[in-house]
Design a protein around this motif. Structure first.
Motif, mmCIF file in Angstrom:
data_model
loop_
_atom_site.group_PDB
_atom_site.id
_atom_site.type_symbol
_atom_site.label_atom_id
_atom_site.label_comp_id
_atom_site.label_asym_id
_atom_site.label_seq_id
_atom_site.Cartn_x
_atom_site.Cartn_y
_atom_site.Cartn_z
ATOM 1 N N ARG A 179 0.832 -1.187 0.000
ATOM 2 C CA ARG A 179 0.000 0.000 0.000
ATOM 3 C C ARG A 179 0.878 1.252 0.000
ATOM 4 O O ARG A 179 1.902 1.295 0.670
ATOM 5 C CB ARG A 179 -0.905 0.038 1.229
ATOM 6 N N VAL A 180 0.445 2.245 -0.716
ATOM 7 C CA VAL A 180 1.143 3.525 -0.710
ATOM 8 C C VAL A 180 0.687 4.301 0.518
ATOM 9 O O VAL A 180 -0.503 4.590 0.681
ATOM 10 C CB VAL A 180 0.835 4.336 -1.980
ATOM 11 N N ALA A 181 1.624 4.580 1.407
ATOM 12 C CA ALA A 181 1.281 5.298 2.636
ATOM 13 C C ALA A 181 0.990 6.754 2.308
ATOM 14 O O ALA A 181 1.828 7.450 1.731
ATOM 15 C CB ALA A 181 2.433 5.204 3.635
ATOM 16 N N LYS A 182 -0.201 7.212 2.665
ATOM 17 C CA LYS A 182 -0.593 8.588 2.388
ATOM 18 C C LYS A 182 -0.917 9.310 3.684
ATOM 19 O O LYS A 182 -1.448 8.730 4.619
ATOM 20 C CB LYS A 182 -1.810 8.617 1.457
ATOM 21 N N ALA A 183 -0.605 10.572 3.683
ATOM 22 C CA ALA A 183 -0.951 11.385 4.837
ATOM 23 C C ALA A 183 -2.463 11.548 4.904
ATOM 24 O O ALA A 183 -3.156 11.551 3.887
ATOM 25 C CB ALA A 183 -0.289 12.754 4.720
ATOM 26 N N ALA A 184 -2.976 11.664 6.125
ATOM 27 C CA ALA A 184 -4.387 11.980 6.294
ATOM 28 C C ALA A 184 -4.641 13.396 5.786
ATOM 29 O O ALA A 184 -3.710 14.200 5.659
ATOM 30 C CB ALA A 184 -4.772 11.862 7.765
ATOM 31 N N ALA A 185 -5.894 13.698 5.496
ATOM 32 C CA ALA A 185 -6.240 15.004 4.937
ATOM 33 C C ALA A 185 -6.615 15.977 6.049
ATOM 34 O O ALA A 185 -7.615 15.783 6.745
ATOM 35 C CB ALA A 185 -7.398 14.862 3.947
ATOM 36 N N ALA A 186 -5.828 17.022 6.211
ATOM 37 C CA ALA A 186 -6.131 18.063 7.196
ATOM 38 C C ALA A 186 -7.061 19.080 6.554
ATOM 39 O O ALA A 186 -6.639 20.138 6.084
ATOM 40 C CB ALA A 186 -4.851 18.720 7.687
ATOM 41 N N THR A 187 -8.333 18.744 6.502
ATOM 42 C CA THR A 187 -9.353 19.617 5.931
ATOM 43 C C THR A 187 -9.699 20.727 6.923
ATOM 44 O O THR A 187 -9.268 20.691 8.083
ATOM 45 C CB THR A 187 -10.609 18.808 5.608
ATOM 46 N N PRO A 188 -10.497 21.726 6.509
ATOM 47 C CA PRO A 188 -10.893 22.778 7.461
ATOM 48 C C PRO A 188 -11.539 22.245 8.730
ATOM 49 O O PRO A 188 -11.311 22.787 9.816
ATOM 50 C CB PRO A 188 -11.867 23.621 6.635
ATOM 51 N N ALA A 189 -12.352 21.188 8.624
ATOM 52 C CA ALA A 189 -12.963 20.611 9.828
ATOM 53 C C ALA A 189 -11.892 20.089 10.771
ATOM 54 O O ALA A 189 -11.991 20.240 12.005
ATOM 55 C CB ALA A 189 -13.920 19.489 9.432
ATOM 56 N N VAL A 190 -10.847 19.472 10.222
ATOM 57 C CA VAL A 190 -9.734 18.979 11.040
ATOM 58 C C VAL A 190 -8.966 20.143 11.643
ATOM 59 O O VAL A 190 -8.588 20.123 12.823
ATOM 60 C CB VAL A 190 -8.804 18.094 10.189
ATOM 61 N N LEU A 191 -8.729 21.179 10.848
ATOM 62 C CA LEU A 191 -7.998 22.344 11.339
ATOM 63 C C LEU A 191 -8.742 23.029 12.483
ATOM 64 O O LEU A 191 -8.108 23.560 13.407
ATOM 65 C CB LEU A 191 -7.757 23.331 10.194
ATOM 66 N N GLY A 237 -10.203 34.394 6.084
ATOM 67 C CA GLY A 237 -11.100 33.264 6.226
ATOM 68 C C GLY A 237 -12.441 33.677 6.810
ATOM 69 O O GLY A 237 -12.586 34.753 7.394
ATOM 70 N N THR A 238 -13.430 32.807 6.664
ATOM 71 C CA THR A 238 -14.771 33.066 7.199
ATOM 72 C C THR A 238 -14.791 32.988 8.712
ATOM 73 O O THR A 238 -15.484 33.752 9.385
ATOM 74 C CB THR A 238 -15.775 32.054 6.609
ATOM 75 N N TYR A 239 -14.012 32.052 9.284
ATOM 76 C CA TYR A 239 -14.004 31.819 10.726
ATOM 77 C C TYR A 239 -12.699 32.343 11.324
ATOM 78 O O TYR A 239 -11.612 31.924 10.900
ATOM 79 C CB TYR A 239 -14.160 30.337 11.023
ATOM 80 N N PRO A 240 -12.769 33.249 12.291
ATOM 81 C CA PRO A 240 -11.543 33.796 12.889
ATOM 82 C C PRO A 240 -10.581 32.738 13.407
ATOM 83 O O PRO A 240 -9.365 32.898 13.311
ATOM 84 C CB PRO A 240 -12.079 34.679 14.030
ATOM 85 N N SER A 241 -11.101 31.638 13.951
ATOM 86 C CA SER A 241 -10.223 30.628 14.554
ATOM 87 C C SER A 241 -9.363 29.917 13.522
ATOM 88 O O SER A 241 -8.301 29.379 13.859
ATOM 89 C CB SER A 241 -11.045 29.603 15.334
ATOM 90 N N GLY A 243 3.522 16.462 7.542
ATOM 91 C CA GLY A 243 3.470 17.772 6.904
ATOM 92 C C GLY A 243 2.631 17.781 5.649
ATOM 93 O O GLY A 243 2.028 18.793 5.290
ATOM 94 N N HIS A 244 2.561 16.634 4.972
ATOM 95 C CA HIS A 244 1.818 16.568 3.719
ATOM 96 C C HIS A 244 0.311 16.575 3.949
ATOM 97 O O HIS A 244 -0.467 16.738 3.006
ATOM 98 C CB HIS A 244 2.216 15.308 2.937
ATOM 99 N N ALA A 245 -0.119 16.413 5.205
ATOM 100 C CA ALA A 245 -1.550 16.406 5.505
ATOM 101 C C ALA A 245 -2.209 17.726 5.117
ATOM 102 O O ALA A 245 -3.377 17.755 4.720
ATOM 103 C CB ALA A 245 -1.763 16.129 6.992
ATOM 104 N N LEU A 246 -1.469 18.838 5.238
ATOM 105 C CA LEU A 246 -2.031 20.135 4.871
ATOM 106 C C LEU A 246 -2.254 20.233 3.371
ATOM 107 O O LEU A 246 -3.291 20.725 2.913
ATOM 108 C CB LEU A 246 -1.099 21.256 5.336
ATOM 109 N N ARG A 247 -1.298 19.753 2.616
ATOM 110 C CA ARG A 247 -1.408 19.816 1.153
ATOM 111 C C ARG A 247 -2.528 18.907 0.653
ATOM 112 O O ARG A 247 -3.325 19.286 -0.216
ATOM 113 C CB ARG A 247 -0.066 19.407 0.546
ATOM 114 N N ARG A 248 -2.606 17.712 1.229
ATOM 115 C CA ARG A 248 -3.686 16.815 0.824
ATOM 116 C C ARG A 248 -5.037 17.369 1.285
ATOM 117 O O ARG A 248 -6.035 17.268 0.574
ATOM 118 C CB ARG A 248 -3.475 15.419 1.406
ATOM 119 N N GLY A 249 -5.073 17.943 2.476
ATOM 120 C CA GLY A 249 -6.311 18.517 2.974
ATOM 121 C C GLY A 249 -6.839 19.613 2.079
ATOM 122 O O GLY A 249 -8.051 19.725 1.850
ATOM 123 N N TYR A 250 -5.923 20.428 1.558
ATOM 124 C CA TYR A 250 -6.331 21.477 0.619
ATOM 125 C C TYR A 250 -6.970 20.873 -0.625
ATOM 126 O O TYR A 250 -8.024 21.330 -1.098
ATOM 127 C CB TYR A 250 -5.128 22.344 0.220
#
Length: 381
Positions: A151-163, A233-237, A325-332
């Protein structure tokens, strides 16, 4: 193991700077030197290889050279038969660290390092036909037997909900917390690789009145500078602009001018860019610039604080998450698909080349539950 190579080796060009540890002329098992690249040209070619790639290739080349000399084969130039034997050996020999043979991706990189070494020494690369067939069969067997190495190991996706979860678990009253949120949110907004985020300087960003921040980001992998606009962004946080301005204020309050690297190391005592030593000798960037690995650690720590132990993937919710670190790029990439943004413009914003398979993989997977795209919706099941 087949019989040793008897091909008469041609003379060798000196190494290309430090990009690969190609042994100098006269070394054991290496043919005599001939006129080749000057030291200046060697350094110029070496400068064209990204540092992370250089480190990986150096290790791969050293391992191949040691194996070749141990079995009485010539490492440079090597034949296609030698390369095939080496790849076969990699698929069968357990690694000391893991107790298992190499993963296909690691073998593929090892082959690339051998090709680069030949090119650096001005030799034609060895024929890869046999080696590629060995690797293809090895990969197919790993997949057939459900071996995790297939399996190709992939970073999890750091989406806005995760952030948002990461932001809620981060203490933004401390310098580390303020810096980490600036790195997380702007890393996502820029779809930045960790090495790209580490290279950012204050001179690379300009505040655009009432709109946001305009970046000039260097993307080493594609060797290009790219202008990227980051709006409020829409949300200050989770607003990347507010987070970056908060980090700027924090630095000024600590007497740090807004020049040089944006993301600076902070020690456990809260000291920003404090000099580091090991054995009495200075280590680390003298300006305090964080490394790409340190940027990746910011993501990992934020996920741990937020209790993100599982990947937030609708298809495979029980897989352990890889927060790198790649989680941010994948999340985007995932978030842009979920927001139904134009895929071409979304990819260009993140510095992917047109037609990128990597971006398409992230983008398409995020749309698998889209009723307009999934062919199983509405067909009568």
């Amino acid at each position: 193991m087949s019989t040793p190579d008897t091909t008469a080796p041609a003379p060798e060009t000196p190494a290309v700077g430090a990009a690969l540890d190609v042994a100098p002329a006269g070394a054991a098992g290496v043919p005599a030197a001939r006129q080749g690249l000057s030291p200046t040209a060697q350094a110029a070619v070496a400068a064209g290889i990204p540092k992370e790639t250089e480190r990986g290739y150096n290790g791969d080349w050293k391992r191949f050279k040691a194996w070749a000399l141990a079995v009485d084969r010539c490492p440079l130039p090597c034949t296609g038969e030698t390369l095939t034997e080496y790849v076969t050996w990699l698929t069968l020999t357990p690694r000391p660290r893991t107790g298992q043979p190499y993963k296909p991706a690691s073998i593929d990189r090892a082959m690339a390092s051998i090709v680069v070494a030949h090119q650096a020494a001005e030799y034609p690369p060895p024929d890869q036909t046999g080696a590629r067939l060995v690797l293809k069969g090895y990969t197919a067997e790993l997949k057939r037997t459900k071996d995790p190495r297939g399996r190709v190991a992939k970073a999890a996706a750091a989406t806005p909900a995760v952030l948002r979860r990461m932001a809620a678990a981060t203490d933004r009253t401390t310098a580390i917390g303020i810096r980490d949120m600036a790195a997380l949110l702007n890393g996502f907004a820029l779809a930045a690789r960790r090495s790209e985020a580490a290279l950012l300087d204050w001179e690379d960003v300009v505040e655009t009145e009432e709109k946001g921040l305009a970046y000039d980001i260097y993307r080493p992998k594609v060797n290009s500078d790219q202008p990227v606009d980051v709006p409020y962004g829409t949300y200050p946080s989770t607003c990347p602009v507010r987070a970056m301005k908060a980090w700027a204020r924090c630095l000024l309050e600590h007497g740090r001018p807004l020049t040089g690297p944006i993301f600076l190391r902070i020690d456990r005592h809260g000291r920003i860019a404090h000099p580091m030593t090991r054995g009495g000798k200075p280590i680390g960037d003298p300006d305090g610039r964080m490394t790409g690995e340190a940027i990746g650690d910011v993501v990992t720590r934020a996920a741990k604080r937020a209790g993100l132990t599982k990947a937030p993937d609708d298809l495979l919710p029980d897989l352990p998450a890889r927060w790198t670190g790649h989680a941010l790029r994948r999340g985007y990439a995932v978030a842009s698909r979920q927001a139904k943004k134009d895929p071409i413009e979304a990819a260009r914003h993140g510095g992917w080349v047109d037609g990128s398979k990597a971006f398409a993989g992230y983008h398409d997977r995020a749309g698998m539950w889209d009723e307009e795209l999934n062919p199983l919706y509405g067909i009568g099941l």
